[in-house]
Design a protein around this motif. Structure first.
Motif, mmCIF file in Angstrom:
data_model
loop_
_atom_site.group_PDB
_atom_site.id
_atom_site.type_symbol
_atom_site.label_atom_id
_atom_site.label_comp_id
_atom_site.label_asym_id
_atom_site.label_seq_id
_atom_site.Cartn_x
_atom_site.Cartn_y
_atom_site.Cartn_z
ATOM 1 N N MET A 89 0.635 -1.679 0.033
ATOM 2 C CA MET A 89 0.012 0.105 -0.312
ATOM 3 C C MET A 89 0.814 1.485 0.276
ATOM 4 S SD MET A 89 1.206 -0.700 2.825
ATOM 5 C CE MET A 89 1.783 0.382 4.139
ATOM 6 N N LEU A 90 2.712 1.344 0.851
ATOM 7 C CA LEU A 90 2.773 2.768 1.313
ATOM 8 C C LEU A 90 3.071 2.919 0.028
ATOM 9 C CD1 LEU A 90 4.260 0.749 3.216
ATOM 10 C CD2 LEU A 90 3.141 2.314 4.225
ATOM 11 N N LEU A 133 -9.986 0.284 -1.726
ATOM 12 C CA LEU A 133 -9.858 1.242 -0.936
ATOM 13 C C LEU A 133 -10.014 0.721 0.145
ATOM 14 C CD1 LEU A 133 -11.777 3.727 -3.285
ATOM 15 C CD2 LEU A 133 -10.126 4.468 -2.019
ATOM 16 N N LYS A 134 -10.776 -0.192 0.087
ATOM 17 C CA LYS A 134 -11.175 -0.853 1.870
ATOM 18 C C LYS A 134 -9.258 -1.078 2.175
ATOM 19 C CE LYS A 134 -13.214 -5.222 3.152
ATOM 20 N NZ LYS A 134 -13.762 -5.910 2.778
ATOM 21 N N MET A 136 -7.153 -0.660 1.323
ATOM 22 C CA MET A 136 -6.083 0.499 1.995
ATOM 23 C C MET A 136 -6.633 0.948 3.310
ATOM 24 S SD MET A 136 -4.577 2.383 -1.122
ATOM 25 C CE MET A 136 -3.844 3.210 0.322
ATOM 26 N N SER A 137 -7.378 1.537 3.591
ATOM 27 C CA SER A 137 -8.200 2.088 4.387
ATOM 28 C C SER A 137 -8.081 1.119 6.045
ATOM 29 C CB SER A 137 -9.605 2.124 4.616
ATOM 30 O OG SER A 137 -10.380 2.946 5.053
ATOM 31 N N LYS A 138 -8.763 -0.099 6.068
ATOM 32 C CA LYS A 138 -8.257 -1.200 7.237
ATOM 33 C C LYS A 138 -6.692 -0.814 7.147
ATOM 34 C CE LYS A 138 -9.295 -4.915 9.361
ATOM 35 N NZ LYS A 138 -7.004 -5.160 10.241
ATOM 36 N N ASN A 139 -6.009 -0.719 6.832
ATOM 37 C CA ASN A 139 -3.984 -0.574 6.737
ATOM 38 C C ASN A 139 -4.208 0.493 7.432
ATOM 39 O OD1 ASN A 139 -1.687 -2.144 5.853
ATOM 40 N ND2 ASN A 139 -0.754 0.451 5.586
ATOM 41 N N SER A 140 -4.485 2.000 7.076
ATOM 42 C CA SER A 140 -4.308 3.047 8.202
ATOM 43 C C SER A 140 -4.304 2.624 8.824
ATOM 44 C CB SER A 140 -4.889 4.161 7.326
ATOM 45 O OG SER A 140 -4.220 5.346 6.557
ATOM 46 N N ASP A 141 -5.584 2.004 9.822
ATOM 47 C CA ASP A 141 -6.668 1.957 11.173
ATOM 48 C C ASP A 141 -5.814 0.970 11.962
ATOM 49 O OD1 ASP A 141 -8.521 3.845 9.977
ATOM 50 O OD2 ASP A 141 -9.884 1.768 9.938
ATOM 51 N N LEU A 143 -2.492 0.915 11.631
ATOM 52 C CA LEU A 143 -1.161 1.386 11.690
ATOM 53 C C LEU A 143 -1.295 2.614 13.479
ATOM 54 C CD1 LEU A 143 0.447 2.870 8.198
ATOM 55 C CD2 LEU A 143 1.020 1.442 9.909
ATOM 56 N N ILE A 144 -2.475 3.171 12.639
ATOM 57 C CA ILE A 144 -3.326 4.073 14.071
ATOM 58 C C ILE A 144 -2.950 3.335 15.208
ATOM 59 C CG2 ILE A 144 -4.915 5.828 15.024
ATOM 60 C CD1 ILE A 144 -5.399 6.452 11.776
ATOM 61 N N ASP A 145 -3.798 1.782 15.355
ATOM 62 C CA ASP A 145 -4.262 1.706 16.420
ATOM 63 C C ASP A 145 -2.538 1.131 16.981
ATOM 64 O OD1 ASP A 145 -6.232 1.301 16.277
ATOM 65 O OD2 ASP A 145 -7.218 -0.697 15.674
#
Lengths: 231, 231
Positions: A89-90, A133-134, A136-141, A143-145
DNA sequence: CGCGGCTTTGATGTTCATCAAGTAAAGTGG
DNA sequence: CCACTTTACTTGATGAACATCAAAGCCGCG
């Protein structure tokens, strides 16, 4: 070091549901033809910060670390990823050059799909795009977690957290061989190498874990969990 | 609290290049018809962790903080966002419920576009999808950068970093009014309220900044930059 | 064999969180 | 509009948590 391997049939790929669900056979065939695989052995550099991005890549088997240089002698490990974790994703869609480096923590296989083939697919297949998109979004979440999970804990809590992470998420066993050095653990959970070692030794003295070099056995899971959750 | 406002013409929207570049006029018109706007005043809650996600939303004007509860009396601020920052990326495609809360730090206007309208657009317009992917990817990269930028610095470095962040990125001026409390600064850059205040006072005593309540004037930018870069 | 990297432990000191206590500012109800 | 309560801000004192420094053993590799 790394070497090309014969490619598998994408149609049968275990990872197909991740990206290529609901995709026409002919589209999949096109992607499949434009792709190649490489295998890496433990320790190999898969890609490096600053290199040009040519392909969309994802981990087919193995274990890798994604990291970024912060100082001369210190990296920041951003993620430790297995297959099904969204590796590529990155930066792929936002930049022309990698912002992170990836190395193999265990022998690994990586699939490379030409970026323009992926982009064409995004263009032609809305479901593929939505799925991307899903992911990538999950991936972002995630990372934050992870980031919050680390920074909110004290050192003992961080070590407990990372041990449970390996036991539950990576190896699904209370006994496992650490795929990383003490230094790398520190680079992942924000502490010095010495304190990683010291805390592991404490846990050993407290009969929470057994240590034999890189091999860890969690003998008192409940206590460890308690330390992880703050106790 | 918040109120509906008359919606603008999306065709003329300043933010159009962000998402709706290269989009057919008729598609844009559809989106435009399905959207609505709300305005919020400083302090208003825009959305809350756990709520169901119904719309794709983005900030049209103002300033907001995106945060997550970690304890009873402590939040973690994940991002301080202006228009053009990608606000609604979070969870929209990966989850049915918000994982984060958002409040207005200044009077703000938010656009809401029905999620299924967005998904339909992704389906029908590859360039729109690619652009969305690009924005999400950029957003991920920024989150990682910020996280590393904070955790690698000591307290003085963090305060310097956040002051420069406001001066350069948000207000484009060496004099500005802080949109957040001392506590919130701490929740953003991982330090206690007391140490935020103490460090600001130190900078004042060292003639690096002037403080008047929430109003900050950076009087010695070079020293501040030096502290930020480690000096 | 020797060198460099990884591991380990102890001693030391710094950085930072916590506690305490007081002032200022801002919201609340009579 | 004023007393009252609460929330934000501020400073100092204290101790705990953590990084740094030092020294030594271990292991793999050229």
């Amino acid at each position: 070091m790394n070497q090309e391997v014969t490619k598998c049939d994408c149609k049968e790929c275990m990872l197909r549901p991740l990206f290529f669900d609901n995709i026409e056979d002919k589209d999949l065939k096109n992607v499949c033809n434009s792709k190649h695989e490489k295998s890496f052995i433990k320790g190999d550099l898969i890609c490096e910060e600053g290199e040009e991005i040519g392909d969309f890549m994802y981990l087919k088997s193995g274990l890798v670390k994604i990291f970024k240089k912060v100082n001369h002698n210190r990296d920041q490990i951003i993620k430790i990823a297995r297959p099904f974790d969204f590796v590529s994703m990155l930066s792929v869609f936002s930049d022309t050059h990698y912002k992170y480096s990836i190395t193999a923590l265990e022998d690994s296989t990586v699939c490379y799909i030409n970026l323009s083939a992926i982009k064409k697919l995004v263009n032609n297949n809305g479901r593929f795009a939505l799925n991307l998109l899903k992911n990538m979004s999950k991936n972002s979440d995630d990372l934050i977690d992870t980031s919050i999970n680390i920074s909110k804990r004290n050192l003992r809590g961080r070590i407990a957290y990372v041990l449970i992470y390996f036991a539950e998420y990576i190896y699904k066993s209370n006994t496992f061989e650490l795929p990383v050095s003490r230094k790398e653990i520190g680079e992942f959970i924000e502490m010095t190498t010495e304190n990683v070692i010291r805390t592991l030794s404490e846990f050993r003295k407290d009969d929470i874990i057994k240590i034999n070099g890189k091999i860890i056995e969690i003998t008192d899971y409940n206590r460890l969990k308690q330390i992880c959750d703050f106790g």
